[in-house]
Motif scaffolding. Structure first.
Motif, PDB file in Angstrom:
ATOM      1  N   GLU A 111      63.532  20.825  14.726  1.00 48.43           N
ATOM      2  CA  GLU A 111      64.777  20.891  15.500  1.00 48.43           C
ATOM      3  C   GLU A 111      65.461  22.240  15.286  1.00 48.43           C
ATOM      4  O   GLU A 111      65.949  22.854  16.234  1.00 48.43           O
ATOM      5  CB  GLU A 111      65.711  19.742  15.086  1.00 48.43           C
ATOM      6  N   ALA A 112      65.488  22.715  14.051  1.00 48.85           N
ATOM      7  CA  ALA A 112      66.096  24.019  13.760  1.00 48.85           C
ATOM      8  C   ALA A 112      65.347  25.137  14.478  1.00 48.85           C
ATOM      9  O   ALA A 112      65.969  26.068  15.013  1.00 48.85           O
ATOM     10  CB  ALA A 112      66.107  24.271  12.260  1.00 48.85           C
TER      11      ALA A 112
ATOM     12  N   ASP B 288      58.159  19.066   9.748  1.00 49.25           N
ATOM     13  CA  ASP B 288      59.361  18.378   9.310  1.00 49.25           C
ATOM     14  C   ASP B 288      60.300  18.286  10.517  1.00 49.25           C
ATOM     15  O   ASP B 288      60.681  19.312  11.065  1.00 49.25           O
ATOM     16  CB  ASP B 288      59.992  19.207   8.185  1.00 49.25           C
TER      17      ASP B 288
ATOM     18  N   PRO C 175      63.571  17.830  10.977  1.00 50.71           N
ATOM     19  CA  PRO C 175      64.752  18.709  10.976  1.00 50.71           C
ATOM     20  C   PRO C 175      64.381  20.193  11.124  1.00 50.71           C
ATOM     21  O   PRO C 175      65.079  20.941  11.794  1.00 50.71           O
ATOM     22  CB  PRO C 175      65.415  18.438   9.624  1.00 50.71           C
ATOM     23  N   GLU C 176      63.260  20.609  10.522  1.00 52.59           N
ATOM     24  CA  GLU C 176      62.840  21.989  10.651  1.00 52.59           C
ATOM     25  C   GLU C 176      62.407  22.293  12.087  1.00 52.59           C
ATOM     26  O   GLU C 176      62.718  23.343  12.633  1.00 52.59           O
ATOM     27  CB  GLU C 176      61.701  22.314   9.684  1.00 52.59           C
TER      28      GLU C 176
END
Length: 184
Positions: free
Chosen positions: A119-120, A114, A116-117
């Motif tokens: 990136e986190a 994912d 966003p994941e």
């Protein structure tokens, strides 16, 4: 006819002071220890997240509280419960690294499922590369959502130390993220 009278008895729920909860927990009150867990689990999670791989954190949070439950009789100053618990979490993270097998760190090229994941995960790795004093404070603020005064209260750090750590840590994090963006 039988009359029922409500009797008000003090309960742990009415107790708001951490030192009082720590004293009650030391005397075997599991409800009081449960309240301490509710209050401090985010702090312990953040401290561990700053030091160990994310998939291991939840299990180690429980380990920290089990150690605390077994060792609470050694807590000399009940008002220092937060700092004492933070030290147990830091020691548990150190023990984890001593006993774990060598793992490969994620690189910036690591593709997550994912975006966003992914990136986190990358940002978390950048935070973990900061000096220890900033790392823990930033994770408590950015990941656990704790306020500066809350971090100070829970960890035993002074409010001024927390402010300095957050300011300097954010500055270094921004620089690392900007460098990353330049190289993309």
């Amino acid at each position: 006819m039988r009359q029922h009278r409500l009797v008000s008895t003090p309960s742990v729920i009415e107790i708001s002071d951490d030192a009082t909860l720590a004293n009650a927990a030391r005397e075997g009150n599991r409800v009081a220890f449960g309240r301490l867990y509710e209050r401090y689990s985010r702090m312990v999670h953040g401290i561990l997240l700053a030091r160990i791989p994310r998939p291991e954190v939840d299990d180690l949070v429980h380990d920290v509280f089990l150690i605390a439950l077994r060792q609470i009789h050694t807590l000399r100053d009940s008002a220092a419960f937060g700092g004492w618990l933070a030290m147990i979490a830091r020691h548990r993270a150190t023990d984890y690294h001593r006993s774990s097998q060598e793992l490969t760190e994620l690189t910036e090229d690591f593709p997550g499922e994912d975006p966003p994941e992914a990136e986190a995960i990358l940002i978390l790795e950048k935070i973990r590369s900061l000096p220890e004093a900033y790392r823990e404070t930033l994770i408590l603020r950015l990941v656990e959502g704790m306020t500066g005064p809350e971090i100070a209260e829970r960890t035993g750090l002074t409010a001024a130390s927390v402010r300095v750590n957050l300011h300097r840590g954010m500055k270094q994090l921004r620089e690392k993220l900007e460098r990353r963006n330049v190289h993309e």
